[in-house]
Each structure stands twice: as C-alpha cells, then as structure tokens.
Design a protein around this motif. Structure first.
Motif, PDB file in Angstrom:
ATOM      1  N   UNK A 344       0.929  -1.214   0.178  1.00 49.13           N
ATOM      2  CA  UNK A 344       0.019  -0.473  -0.314  1.00 49.13           C
ATOM      3  C   UNK A 344       0.908   1.182   0.312  1.00 49.13           C
ATOM      4  N   UNK A 345       2.222   1.205   0.301  1.00 45.64           N
ATOM      5  CA  UNK A 345       3.193   2.382   0.777  1.00 45.64           C
ATOM      6  C   UNK A 345       4.155   2.307  -0.346  1.00 45.64           C
ATOM      7  N   UNK A 346       4.723   1.801   0.041  1.00 44.53           N
ATOM      8  CA  UNK A 346       6.539   1.130  -0.181  1.00 44.53           C
ATOM      9  C   UNK A 346       6.276   0.494  -1.405  1.00 44.53           C
ATOM     10  N   UNK A 347       5.810  -0.925  -2.061  1.00 45.52           N
ATOM     11  CA  UNK A 347       5.785  -1.102  -3.452  1.00 45.52           C
ATOM     12  C   UNK A 347       7.095  -1.931  -3.424  1.00 45.52           C
ATOM     13  N   UNK A 348       7.627  -2.060  -2.494  1.00 47.42           N
ATOM     14  CA  UNK A 348       9.066  -3.249  -1.717  1.00 47.42           C
ATOM     15  C   UNK A 348       9.186  -2.846  -1.163  1.00 47.42           C
ATOM     16  N   UNK A 349      10.215  -3.805  -0.563  1.00 48.18           N
ATOM     17  CA  UNK A 349      10.947  -4.893   0.225  1.00 48.18           C
ATOM     18  C   UNK A 349      11.718  -4.207   0.338  1.00 48.18           C
ATOM     19  N   UNK A 350      12.731  -3.118   1.696  1.00 43.45           N
ATOM     20  CA  UNK A 350      13.968  -2.851   1.171  1.00 43.45           C
ATOM     21  C   UNK A 350      14.478  -3.747   2.305  1.00 43.45           C
ATOM     22  N   UNK A 351      15.424  -3.580   2.638  1.00 39.77           N
ATOM     23  CA  UNK A 351      16.860  -4.820   4.074  1.00 39.77           C
ATOM     24  C   UNK A 351      16.331  -3.704   5.340  1.00 39.77           C
ATOM     25  N   UNK A 352      16.335  -2.650   5.002  1.00 43.26           N
ATOM     26  CA  UNK A 352      16.004  -1.806   6.024  1.00 43.26           C
ATOM     27  C   UNK A 352      14.318  -1.293   6.469  1.00 43.26           C
ATOM     28  N   UNK A 353      13.363  -2.070   7.084  1.00 44.76           N
ATOM     29  CA  UNK A 353      12.007  -1.648   7.123  1.00 44.76           C
ATOM     30  C   UNK A 353      11.966  -2.038   8.859  1.00 44.76           C
ATOM     31  N   UNK A 354      10.287  -1.639   8.946  1.00 40.81           N
ATOM     32  CA  UNK A 354       9.932  -1.713   9.717  1.00 40.81           C
ATOM     33  C   UNK A 354      10.346  -0.496  10.646  1.00 40.81           C
ATOM     34  N   UNK A 355      11.473  -0.089  11.371  1.00 39.99           N
ATOM     35  CA  UNK A 355      11.645   0.664  12.510  1.00 39.99           C
ATOM     36  C   UNK A 355      10.981   0.559  14.144  1.00 39.99           C
ATOM     37  N   UNK A 356      10.920  -0.501  13.813  1.00 39.49           N
ATOM     38  CA  UNK A 356      10.002  -0.761  15.209  1.00 39.49           C
ATOM     39  C   UNK A 356       8.869  -1.042  15.879  1.00 39.49           C
ATOM     40  N   UNK A 357       8.016  -1.071  14.599  1.00 35.65           N
ATOM     41  CA  UNK A 357       6.583  -0.637  14.258  1.00 35.65           C
ATOM     42  C   UNK A 357       6.356  -1.355  15.614  1.00 35.65           C
ATOM     43  N   UNK A 358       7.168  -2.917  15.033  1.00 37.31           N
ATOM     44  CA  UNK A 358       6.358  -4.197  16.174  1.00 37.31           C
ATOM     45  C   UNK A 358       6.925  -3.729  17.803  1.00 37.31           C
ATOM     46  N   UNK A 359       7.302  -2.938  17.892  1.00 38.14           N
ATOM     47  CA  UNK A 359       7.857  -3.404  19.266  1.00 38.14           C
ATOM     48  C   UNK A 359       6.286  -1.887  19.919  1.00 38.14           C
ATOM     49  N   UNK A 360       6.267  -0.455  19.233  1.00 39.67           N
ATOM     50  CA  UNK A 360       6.151   0.466  19.550  1.00 39.67           C
ATOM     51  C   UNK A 360       4.285  -0.339  20.182  1.00 39.67           C
ATOM     52  N   UNK A 361       3.873  -1.566  19.274  1.00 36.01           N
ATOM     53  CA  UNK A 361       2.482  -1.948  19.211  1.00 36.01           C
ATOM     54  C   UNK A 361       2.400  -2.470  20.561  1.00 36.01           C
ATOM     55  N   UNK A 362       3.549  -3.061  21.493  1.00 28.50           N
ATOM     56  CA  UNK A 362       3.444  -3.149  23.018  1.00 28.50           C
ATOM     57  C   UNK A 362       2.576  -1.794  23.110  1.00 28.50           C
ATOM     58  N   UNK A 363       3.078  -0.534  23.174  1.00 31.03           N
ATOM     59  CA  UNK A 363       3.473   0.500  24.093  1.00 31.03           C
ATOM     60  C   UNK A 363       1.873   1.292  23.542  1.00 31.03           C
ATOM     61  N   UNK A 364       1.362   0.419  22.601  1.00 30.75           N
ATOM     62  CA  UNK A 364       0.316   1.126  22.053  1.00 30.75           C
ATOM     63  C   UNK A 364      -1.201   0.710  22.593  1.00 30.75           C
ATOM     64  N   UNK A 365      -0.544  -0.758  22.461  1.00 31.14           N
ATOM     65  CA  UNK A 365      -1.707  -2.099  22.936  1.00 31.14           C
ATOM     66  C   UNK A 365      -1.545  -2.254  24.996  1.00 31.14           C
ATOM     67  N   UNK A 366      -0.943  -0.764  25.813  1.00 26.92           N
ATOM     68  CA  UNK A 366      -0.970  -1.308  27.027  1.00 26.92           C
ATOM     69  C   UNK A 366      -1.630   0.434  26.790  1.00 26.92           C
ATOM     70  N   UNK A 367      -1.148   1.531  26.302  1.00 26.65           N
ATOM     71  CA  UNK A 367      -2.301   2.817  26.424  1.00 26.65           C
ATOM     72  C   UNK A 367      -3.779   2.321  26.113  1.00 26.65           C
ATOM     73  N   UNK A 368      -4.089   1.218  25.491  1.00 27.73           N
ATOM     74  CA  UNK A 368      -5.587   0.954  24.790  1.00 27.73           C
ATOM     75  C   UNK A 368      -5.916   0.044  25.464  1.00 27.73           C
TER      76      UNK A 368
END
Length: 442
Positions: A344-368
């Motif tokens: 939907x956004x990048x249209x390819x997959x780079x070796x540098x990807x995500x930038x901690x999105x999965x780890x930030x999701x822990x904080x989001x679930x805790x906040x919610x």
C-alpha cells in the motif's frame, strides 16, 4: 396469645450501579491513559524549556549578566516562546497548519498512513494480552508478513510464466500470503508455549532476530532487484497493490514501469496524498476483533484462559488450542500490518524496514488497555508524534529524540499507573487490568 404483630424483618436496599457510572464507564477507563499522556507531554515541555539550543537564545555575556542564573531568568520569555513553538510545530506537522488550510490534507493523510500499521500491530498485541500472553514478537511477525506479501506481489506472475495476473487474483493472494506468513510465525511460539512451556517472551524475541536475518538474506540474495542500487526487492506488480484513495498518477519510470492504482486521480498537490486502502482494512480489523472478543464463544474462551487457565480447563476449554490460536491470530494481524506497508505504501521491501513498528505496538496495546476500539486513538497518537516530529525539529531545532522521551514516559506511566493515580489523587478502579500468565519466572 399476644396481640402484638411481629415486625417485618429489616431488608437492606439492593445497590445497583448508578446509571452515570455505567454510561461513563469508558471515561473512567480512559482517565489514567489520558493523564499519562498529559504528564508525559508536560515533562517533555520542561525538558525543551531547559535544553533549548544555544543559537535560539542570546549569548551569555558576563558584562551584561551578573551570573548564569541572571542570564537564565532573563531568557525565560524566549524559552517559553521556543517551547510553545516546538509543540505548535509538532501539532502542525501532524494535523496541518490551520492558518494554511492547504497543508491540512497532506498532514492528516501522513498521520493516518503512519497510524495504519500501528492499529493492526496494536490489535495483534492486544489479542495476546487478552489471552494472558506477552507477545514481544510482533516485529518479527510483521517482517515475515511483509516478506510473504512481497514474494507473491512481485514474483507470482513469474511462477506461472505470465506477464501479469488479474487484480482479483493477485491482490487477495498478496494479502493472504502476508497474513499466513505472519500467522505461522506467531503459531511457532504459541505451540512451544502450550506444548513445552517455553515462555513466549523468550521465543518471540529469538524469532524476531531470525525473521530479521531471513529477510536480510533473501533481499540480498534471490529476491534482490539486480538493477537497483539499494538493497531491495523489485517493485511489486500494479495489480497486487492496495489502491491509494486520492493522489496524482504515478510515474512508471520511477516505479519499475508500474502504474499503481488509486480510487481518485488529482492534479492538485494539496490532494496528492499517500493514504491508501490499508486504513480501511485496519478499521475493519478493529471491528472484527471487537466482535470476536465480545460477541463470540471463541473470544470468551480467549479471555477466560487469560484470566484463569485452571477454571478454563475445568470448564472443558482447550488451553493448547486457545494459546496457539491467539498467537496465530496475533501473528496474522501483525503480518497484515507489514503487508499494508509493502503493497500500500512502499511497493517494495527494503533491507531496512519497519523501524520498530512491532515494538511500538506493545506500548499502543498498553495505552489502550487491550481495548480494540481504544487501539485507534492510541495508534493515532503514536502516528501523530511520529509525523509531527520533523516539523518540530525544523521549527525550533529541538531533536526528534524528544518524541522518543515522551513515548517512553507514556509507557512508564501506563505500566506504573500508580504514579499517575498518586499525582492526581485518583482511586484504583476495578477492571481494566491486563492479566498475564502466572508462569513468568517459573
């Protein structure tokens, strides 16, 4: 016989919850997270106030100021101005400069784009919280979802020896590949937890490293675009891309000859937006998870196993099946988060990807507090911080690391909510707690 009548037994009036408490129960649940955010922002403001870059303040001159303290107090008005400017820049970067309406659509779009993977990954972690599990592996599951989707979106036509496939086949296949890849990566620690007792925190952390190395190996090997200078896969086929909602037509010379779809085409830079249909998928998943958790027997099983595994076992519920299923569903949602970023956004997959999105999701679930509906504002808050950080730095020279400090403070105040309750004199309310499996440390 006595003519006296026996007095009726005294009955205590039944106490029912006040209608106002039932009606505003959501507000009672939200007050601590909101105050945690407010406190973190105020502390961030204090940090900005005392650490403003020297080029924003008059230089210290002993002939003009008797001491450092005199110089500090003389700069208070300027410090206050820069502090307000920093947070004004943060707001305008996330939601647009309201004195310049043409900047609002792009800013709002960027915030929604940043929030999309946070919503999906936050849901992923919330599901396991409900099951009494601590899934630290959303990052690896997200990476595997991205890897699975790009494999299908970029290479599937070659497997069948054709130039392209119809959208009705290729797009669902790419989505399904990402969901399955993430789900399988989540099932592995779930099965190990249920069958061997291996704690999901340890196994998911290790699987994060494995996922990262697998992705790096494939992107630099068989999946690498040989014509690209960057370490990335080829561009995905246009028929496998999630449409953008409104944007200018893409230049095929910049996207490997692909003309990616959009629902509405514009020639205006004001409405050339990055927002894509992934946000719609995210909102659909919010509704689905809410329905699953609150309106189905399977959701009841997940919550019962999370709250009291022994009672669930006594009631005939399958602990193994529930644990494996919850981790698989969590992985699938995280995989969908990675998929939405790739197709939907990048249209390819780079070796540098995500930038901690999965780890930030822990904080989001805790906040919610693991509430699927509350995941949306929590993710929007996180996305707004990430989007507005750049404008804040441009306006004032304040490092974007301040945003990470604010995020860390929010997490600390949510995890140790007694600090917030003590500061604002709020009594402990019943419910709203996250229950983790009691086996930690055994």
């Amino acid at each position: 016989m006595s003519n006296e009548q026996q007095a009726p037994a005294e009955t205590k009036p039944t106490t029912e919850p006040k209608p106002s408490k039932r009606r505003f129960g959501w507000l009672n649940e939200a007050i601590v997270p909101l105050l945690a955010i407010l406190t973190a922002v105020l502390i961030g403001a204090v940090i900005v106030f005392v650490s403003i870059p020297s080029n924003k303040l008059p230089a210290f001159d002993l002939s003009l100021y008797g001491s450092r303290s005199d110089w500090f107090f003389s700069t208070l008005p300027e410090r206050l101005r820069v502090t307000l400017s920093a947070f004004t820049g943060l707001f305008s970067g996330a939601f647009g400069d309201w004195t310049n309406p043409s900047s609002i659509p792009v800013a709002m779009s960027n915030t929604l784009v940043e929030s999309t993977p946070y919503i999906l990954a936050g849901l992923a972690v919330a599901v396991t919280f409900k099951a009494g599990l601590f899934n630290v592996g959303a990052e690896g599951q997200l990476l595997m979802g991205a890897l699975g989707s790009v494999a299908v979106a970029a290479f599937m036509p070659q497997w069948f020896g054709v130039a392209s496939l119809p959208t009705i086949i290729h797009l669902p296949a790419a989505l399904l590949a990402g969901v399955i890849a993430g789900g399988l990566w989540g099932i592995i620690p779930g099965y190990l937890r249920a069958k061997t007792g291996a704690h999901e925190v340890i196994t998911t952390i290790m699987l994060n490293y494995i996922a990262l190395q697998v992705m790096d190996y494939l992107i630099n090997g068989v999946m690498k675009d040989k014509s690209a200078t960057l370490q990335r896969t080829p561009f995905i086929h246009e028929n496998a891309a999630l449409p953008r909602i409104i944007s200018k037509a893409t230049d095929p010379s910049l996207t490997g000859g692909q003309a990616y779809p959009r629902l509405f085409t514009t020639t205006s830079s004001t409405w050339d937006l990055r927002i894509h249909m992934g946000i719609v998928l995210a909102f659909l998943m919010v509704g689905f998870i809410w329905w699953l958790m609150n309106r189905t027997p399977k959701g009841f099983e997940i919550k019962t196993v999370g709250e009291n595994p022994e009672a669930a076992r006594y009631a005939g519920m399958s602990i193994t099946g529930t644990v494996v299923g919850a981790m698989g569903l969590s992985g699938a949602l995280a995989g969908l988060a990675g998929t939405s970023q790739v197709i939907g956004l990048e249209y390819n997959l780079k070796a540098v990807f995500s930038s901690g999105l999965g780890f930030d999701s822990l904080a989001i679930a805790l906040l919610a507090k693991s509430n699927p509906i509350a995941i949306v504002p929590a993710a929007l808050f996180w996305g707004a911080l990430r989007t507005g950080a750049g404008a804040m730095q441009v306006n004032t020279g304040i490092s974007i690391n301040l945003i990470q400090i604010i995020q860390a403070l929010v997490i600390m105040f949510i995890a140790a909510d007694q600090i917030v309750r003590w500061i604002y004199r709020i009594k402990q309310a019943e419910g709203g707690k996250i229950t983790f499996n009691r086996s930690w440390g055994k």
